[in-house]
Scaffold this active site. Structure first.
Site, short mmCIF file in Angstrom:
data_model
loop_
_atom_site.label_atom_id
_atom_site.label_comp_id
_atom_site.label_asym_id
_atom_site.label_seq_id
_atom_site.Cartn_x
_atom_site.Cartn_y
_atom_site.Cartn_z
N LYS A 1 0.88 -1.18 0.00
CA LYS A 1 0.00 0.00 0.00
C LYS A 1 0.91 1.22 0.00
O LYS A 1 1.44 1.61 1.03
CB LYS A 1 -0.89 -0.02 1.25
CG LYS A 1 -2.25 0.64 1.08
CD LYS A 1 -2.21 2.12 0.76
CE LYS A 1 -2.03 2.98 1.99
NZ LYS A 1 -1.79 4.40 1.66
N GLU B 1 9.52 1.42 10.86
CA GLU B 1 10.56 2.44 10.69
C GLU B 1 9.83 3.78 10.67
O GLU B 1 9.02 4.03 9.78
CB GLU B 1 11.33 2.21 9.39
CG GLU B 1 12.12 0.91 9.47
CD GLU B 1 12.87 0.57 8.19
OE1 GLU B 1 12.77 1.31 7.21
OE2 GLU B 1 13.54 -0.46 8.20
N CYS C 1 13.65 10.84 6.71
CA CYS C 1 13.57 10.44 8.11
C CYS C 1 14.93 10.60 8.79
O CYS C 1 15.02 10.85 9.99
CB CYS C 1 13.08 9.01 8.23
SG CYS C 1 14.04 7.87 7.20
N GLU D 1 9.57 16.59 14.63
CA GLU D 1 10.04 16.32 13.27
C GLU D 1 9.34 17.28 12.30
O GLU D 1 8.13 17.23 12.14
CB GLU D 1 9.73 14.87 12.88
CG GLU D 1 10.25 14.51 11.52
CD GLU D 1 9.89 13.08 11.10
OE1 GLU D 1 8.75 12.65 11.33
OE2 GLU D 1 10.77 12.41 10.53
P1 NDP Z 1 2.37 8.47 7.19
O1 NDP Z 1 2.54 7.79 8.50
O2 NDP Z 1 1.39 9.56 7.07
O3 NDP Z 1 1.96 7.41 6.06
C1 NDP Z 1 2.74 6.27 5.78
C2 NDP Z 1 1.85 5.22 5.17
O4 NDP Z 1 0.91 4.74 6.14
C3 NDP Z 1 1.01 5.73 4.01
O5 NDP Z 1 0.94 4.73 3.03
C4 NDP Z 1 -0.32 5.99 4.67
O6 NDP Z 1 -1.39 6.03 3.78
C5 NDP Z 1 -0.40 4.81 5.60
N1 NDP Z 1 -1.36 4.96 6.68
C6 NDP Z 1 -1.75 6.10 7.31
N2 NDP Z 1 -2.64 5.83 8.28
C7 NDP Z 1 -2.84 4.47 8.26
C8 NDP Z 1 -3.66 3.58 9.02
N3 NDP Z 1 -4.44 4.01 10.01
N4 NDP Z 1 -3.62 2.26 8.72
C9 NDP Z 1 -2.81 1.81 7.73
N5 NDP Z 1 -2.03 2.61 6.98
C10 NDP Z 1 -2.02 3.92 7.24
O7 NDP Z 1 3.83 8.93 6.76
P2 NDP Z 1 4.22 9.86 5.53
O8 NDP Z 1 3.80 9.19 4.26
O9 NDP Z 1 3.75 11.23 5.82
O10 NDP Z 1 5.81 9.79 5.57
C11 NDP Z 1 6.57 10.64 6.36
C12 NDP Z 1 6.97 9.98 7.67
O11 NDP Z 1 7.65 8.79 7.41
C13 NDP Z 1 7.91 10.83 8.49
O12 NDP Z 1 7.56 10.78 9.85
C14 NDP Z 1 9.25 10.12 8.30
O13 NDP Z 1 10.17 10.35 9.31
C15 NDP Z 1 8.83 8.72 8.21
N6 NDP Z 1 9.86 7.94 7.53
C16 NDP Z 1 10.61 7.07 8.25
C17 NDP Z 1 11.64 6.37 7.66
C18 NDP Z 1 12.45 5.38 8.43
O14 NDP Z 1 13.10 4.56 7.80
N7 NDP Z 1 12.42 5.39 9.74
C19 NDP Z 1 11.99 6.57 6.26
C20 NDP Z 1 11.13 7.51 5.59
C21 NDP Z 1 10.10 8.17 6.22
P3 NDP Z 1 -1.98 7.44 3.24
O15 NDP Z 1 -0.96 8.49 3.50
O16 NDP Z 1 -2.16 7.17 1.82
O17 NDP Z 1 -3.25 7.69 3.96
#
Ligand code: NDP
Length: 473
Positions: free
Chosen positions: A173, A249, A283, A377
């Protein structure tokens, strides 16, 4: 406009409903994306389940699985220009970064895990003269891979590649804001001859829709998630009912510690890259910069000059270094932090909003540890720089964060390098460098930055069931 459907069971499946994906550079829609419901998620899970329970993938020899995954990597390379163009259009990443880093790394993720699983060995444990134990590492089942928008293909393949390599089937997803390359990945997997249902892609939103459909499905065995820490909390709660295996992550607020005995040119160079690559939507960004007081007044103007020299522009222009932020909501969020910092009394030395959804490389000084701009962040091209006096101070300040994904330190003193690396509470510590990754290394975070580690044998641990077979001799 192009259509981005779901890819389920080896076919393109249109959505009942669609939504627009917006190009952040033009602020115009560029693609129509299938809006997956929990029913679509269930369809994809059923395909993955069938492919796992009855199909050839988990039973295939490691060599055969490896050749499929290498074929997929070949196709990523063959389509690299198109994929880089999609990535750049979908989320504003400078195309030079997509071409040089994201797309080659995505292919490498498949090649690495294809080979790694071939060369993994099991253990043999001689128990007594009458008993012998050996281990087997078996695929777990159906993996849900939920990925973010900042490195769409690179982070999705970082999950999909090990999951598939170790014999699982997958439902991916992608983030709803940048689903283009992940959808193409699903198509390329068909072209590469992966059996139907082995890799499925469901597009759409997380909460209450496609994403949540996966995390609550009793047919999904494990969830590998990259995204915000708050989303991780929700996914953990949702997955608890069916006791899924989880790897998270999540967010970061990387500390970057510059000691006076460092090579200052290198420290400035890496520190610039650490915060401004991908417009800070990383991140691992080095968003908290701690500089020893003896070199503070020399470091800061050099850093600011470099920040001001960075080229903002059209992400499709190969000369562009800073593209727009990935979407309007995120632009508003980062802009709000500039106001918050101002209200809290931080001093902006350079930066601020530009036209459209661009934010200039921004530098704050005169900050205090309790300020939100220091603690939270921002996920944008925004750094806070603070002076420190002693090594103990530096370690204390760097560790004063709920996050612990990564840290950097710059010093030419080898004793100090090892000593401080050991004291920093972060999953990865880079000494005199940044973003150098070998996929055998553990990757993950302390505290709110993550649960578990992936990479090499750490991925094998997550993506397989270890079994002990005990024989009477
Ligand atoms: P989000 O947490 O908003 O979204 C990540 C994914 O989770 C998306 O596909 C999103 O779908 C999905 N999602 C959101 N809510 C739910 C739920 N309730 N159930 C299942 N899936 C869900 O992150 P971002 O996309 O905004 O990415 C940025 C974040 O990712 C930052 O905090 C960053 O630090 C972190 N990150 C961490 C990394 C690491 O390796 N530690 C690497 C890169 C980023 P949708 O958005 O389509 O609703």
């Amino acid at each position: 406009m192009i259509d981005l459907p779901h890819i389920i069971d080896g076919r393109r499946v249109d959505g009942g409903e669609w939504f627009d994906s917006v190009n952040p550079a033009t602020r115009q829609p560029w693609a129509r994306v299938a809006r997956g419901t929990s029913d679509d998620a269930a369809l994809a899970v059923a395909a993955a389940r069938h492919a796992f329970d009855d199909g050839p993938w988990p039973r295939m020899s490691p060599e055969d699985r490896a050749s499929h995954l290498h074929r997929l990597a070949d196709l990523i390379v063959a389509n690299a220009d198109e994929l880089a163009h999609i990535e750049s259009t979908d989320m504003g990443k400078p195309i030079s970064q997509a071409r040089q880093k994201d797309i080659p790394r995505s292919a490498h993720n498949f090649r690495f895990f294809a080979d790694f699983q071939r060369f993994c060995e099991d253990e043999s444990i001689p128990v007594s003269s009458n008993h012998h134990v050996y281990t087997r590492y078996e695929p777990v089942g159906v993996a849900a891979a939920i990925s973010p928008w900042n490195f769409p293909l690179m982070l999705a393949t970082w999950k999909v590649a090990p999951a598939l390599a170790f014999g699982n089937t997958v439902v991916l997803k992608p983030a709803e804001q940048a689903p283009g390359t992940c959808t193409r990945l699903g198509e390329l997997a068909i072209e590469a001859g992966l059996p139907n249902g082995v890799l499925n892609v469901v597009n759409g939103f997380g909460p209450g829709e496609a994403g949540e459909g996966l995390t609550t499905s009793p047919e999904v065995d494990l969830v590998t998630f990259t995204g915000e820490s708050n989303t991780g909390r929700k996914i953990m709660a949702a997955a608890a009912q069916t006791l899924k295996r989880l790897s998270f992550e999540m967010g970061g607020k990387g500390a970057n510690v510059v000691f006076a005995d460092c090579d200052l040119d290198k420290a400035v160079d890496w520190s610039i890259q650490a915060i401004y690559t991908n417009a800070g939507q990383v991140c691992l960004a080095g968003s908290r910069l701690y500089v020893e007081r003896a070199v503070f007044d020399e470091f800061v103007p050099r850093f600011v000059a470099r920040a001001e020299a960075m080229r903002l522009g059209d992400p499709l222009d190969p000369m562009t270094e800073i593209g727009p932020l990935a979407n309007e909501e995120h632009f508003q969020k980062v802009s709000s932090y500039l106001e918050i910092a101002d209200r809290e009394g931080a001093k902006m030395l350079t930066g601020g909003a530009a036209d459209g959804w661009w934010i200039r490389p921004t530098v704050f000084v005169d900050v205090a540890p309790e300020m939100r701009i220091v603690r939270e962040e921002v996920f944008g091209p925004v750094v806070v720089i603070q002076p420190f006096d002693t090594e103990d101070d530096a370690v204390r300040m760097a560790n004063d964060s709920p996050y612990g994904l990564n840290a950097m330190l710059f010093t030419e003193n080898v004793r100090r390098a090892h000593r401080v690396a050991g004291r920093l509470r972060a999953g990865t510590v880079w000494v005199n460098c940044f973003f150098v990754r070998d996929l055998r290394s553990p990757f993950g975070g302390y505290g709110d930055s993550g649960i578990g580690r992936e990479g090499g044998k750490f991925s094998r641990e997550f993506f397989t069931e270890a079994k002990a077979v005990v024989l009477e001799l």
